[in-house]
Write a protein that holds these residues in place. Structure first.
Motif, PDB file in Angstrom:
ATOM      1  N   GLY A 109       0.812  -1.213   0.000  1.00  0.00           N
ATOM      2  CA  GLY A 109       0.000   0.000   0.000  1.00  0.00           C
ATOM      3  C   GLY A 109       0.845   1.262   0.000  1.00  0.00           C
ATOM      4  O   GLY A 109       0.560   2.224  -0.724  1.00  0.00           O
ATOM      5  N   GLY A 110       1.908   1.265   0.798  1.00  0.00           N
ATOM      6  CA  GLY A 110       2.794   2.424   0.860  1.00  0.00           C
ATOM      7  C   GLY A 110       3.515   2.681  -0.448  1.00  0.00           C
ATOM      8  O   GLY A 110       3.624   3.822  -0.899  1.00  0.00           O
ATOM      9  N   VAL A 111       4.001   1.604  -1.067  1.00  0.00           N
ATOM     10  CA  VAL A 111       4.670   1.752  -2.361  1.00  0.00           C
ATOM     11  C   VAL A 111       3.684   2.273  -3.399  1.00  0.00           C
ATOM     12  O   VAL A 111       3.999   3.187  -4.174  1.00  0.00           O
ATOM     13  CB  VAL A 111       5.308   0.416  -2.810  1.00  0.00           C
ATOM     14  N   TYR A 112       2.484   1.720  -3.392  1.00  0.00           N
ATOM     15  CA  TYR A 112       1.482   2.160  -4.380  1.00  0.00           C
ATOM     16  C   TYR A 112       1.109   3.634  -4.183  1.00  0.00           C
ATOM     17  O   TYR A 112       1.047   4.405  -5.147  1.00  0.00           O
ATOM     18  CB  TYR A 112       0.235   1.280  -4.317  1.00  0.00           C
ATOM     19  N   VAL A 113       0.890   4.034  -2.942  1.00  0.00           N
ATOM     20  CA  VAL A 113       0.529   5.430  -2.665  1.00  0.00           C
ATOM     21  C   VAL A 113       1.670   6.368  -3.078  1.00  0.00           C
ATOM     22  O   VAL A 113       1.438   7.413  -3.691  1.00  0.00           O
ATOM     23  CB  VAL A 113       0.158   5.616  -1.173  1.00  0.00           C
ATOM     24  N   ALA A 114       2.897   5.984  -2.769  1.00  0.00           N
ATOM     25  CA  ALA A 114       4.043   6.821  -3.137  1.00  0.00           C
ATOM     26  C   ALA A 114       4.164   6.927  -4.654  1.00  0.00           C
ATOM     27  O   ALA A 114       4.425   8.007  -5.196  1.00  0.00           O
ATOM     28  CB  ALA A 114       5.325   6.255  -2.546  1.00  0.00           C
ATOM     29  N   GLU A 115       3.964   5.822  -5.345  1.00  0.00           N
ATOM     30  CA  GLU A 115       4.050   5.840  -6.801  1.00  0.00           C
ATOM     31  C   GLU A 115       2.856   6.548  -7.424  1.00  0.00           C
ATOM     32  O   GLU A 115       2.993   7.203  -8.455  1.00  0.00           O
ATOM     33  CB  GLU A 115       4.185   4.419  -7.347  1.00  0.00           C
ATOM     34  N   ALA A 117       1.367   9.121  -6.148  1.00  0.00           N
ATOM     35  CA  ALA A 117       1.669  10.548  -6.014  1.00  0.00           C
ATOM     36  C   ALA A 117       2.782  10.974  -6.976  1.00  0.00           C
ATOM     37  O   ALA A 117       2.787  12.095  -7.466  1.00  0.00           O
ATOM     38  CB  ALA A 117       2.085  10.860  -4.579  1.00  0.00           C
ATOM     39  N   ARG A 118       3.697  10.065  -7.268  1.00  0.00           N
ATOM     40  CA  ARG A 118       4.846  10.410  -8.094  1.00  0.00           C
ATOM     41  C   ARG A 118       4.558  10.356  -9.584  1.00  0.00           C
ATOM     42  O   ARG A 118       4.901  11.271 -10.325  1.00  0.00           O
ATOM     43  CB  ARG A 118       6.020   9.477  -7.773  1.00  0.00           C
ATOM     44  N   VAL A 119       3.925   9.266 -10.058  1.00  0.00           N
ATOM     45  CA  VAL A 119       3.749   9.075 -11.507  1.00  0.00           C
ATOM     46  C   VAL A 119       2.302   9.120 -11.965  1.00  0.00           C
ATOM     47  O   VAL A 119       2.032   9.091 -13.152  1.00  0.00           O
ATOM     48  CB  VAL A 119       4.397   7.757 -11.994  1.00  0.00           C
ATOM     49  N   GLY A 120       1.364   9.137 -11.043  1.00  0.00           N
ATOM     50  CA  GLY A 120      -0.043   9.166 -11.436  1.00  0.00           C
ATOM     51  C   GLY A 120      -0.639   7.768 -11.510  1.00  0.00           C
ATOM     52  O   GLY A 120       0.047   6.760 -11.426  1.00  0.00           O
ATOM     53  N   GLY A 121      -1.943   7.737 -11.706  1.00  0.00           N
ATOM     54  CA  GLY A 121      -2.699   6.491 -11.640  1.00  0.00           C
ATOM     55  C   GLY A 121      -2.354   5.453 -12.683  1.00  0.00           C
ATOM     56  O   GLY A 121      -2.378   4.260 -12.416  1.00  0.00           O
TER      57      GLY A 121
END
Length: 160
Positions: A109-115, A117-121
């Motif tokens: 979940g943390g990796v997904y949320v960070a990504e 925010a960084r690269v978009g959906g």
């Protein structure tokens, strides 16, 4: 009889350490190293210390390689270290919120949320999968080196 009990207990501690590497609830390599050190001190002698030195070298090499190889792969696909940091922090929080399964859930979940925010959906899940593969590779590397240390001890225990 006394040495046999020591060997059985050491082997059991090493096995728990190997499981700890995969499950990530226990510090597996540290547990293996501690079991080997206790065995070495109690058995004593040059052969036991040589076994410890070789096994400890495997464990230390595993710690270096488990970070170096996945980190390089992450950089190659453009996933920054900050993404793994966010995943690790949420994994730790998850471990305490939902025992055992919270660690991997929080990490993903943390990796997904960070990504996100960084690269978009659209690209977040792809980069998350790269991060998860890197984490899996890290575990596999540490397990392989832990098994080499365990094998070294097994050969040494039979020889001493």
């Amino acid at each position: 009889m006394r040495v046999l009990l020591l060997d059985v207990l050491t082997g059991l501690a090493i096995a728990v350490g190997l499981v700890g590497i995969v499950v990530m609830v226990l510090p597996g390599s540290v547990l293996i190293l501690g079991a080997l050190l206790v065995w070495t001190v109690l058995v004593g002698g040059t052969a036991a210390w040589a076994v410890f030195a070789v096994a400890a070298t495997f464990l230390m090499a595993g710690q270096i390689v488990k970070y170096a190889v996945p980190s390089r792969r992450m950089k190659d696909v453009g996933v920054p270290g900050s993404t793994l940091l966010v995943g690790s922090l949420l994994g730790i929080v998850g471990f305490f919120v939902i025992p055992v399964v919270g660690l991997p859930l929080g990490f993903v979940g943390g990796v997904y949320v960070a990504e996100l925010a960084r690269v978009g959906g659209r690209d977040a899940w792809t980069t998350t999968m790269h991060a998860l593969r890197a984490a899996g590779l890290s575990i596999a590397i540490e397990l392989a080196f832990g098994m080499l240390a365990a094998l070294t001890w097994a050969v040494g225990a039979v020889a001493t």
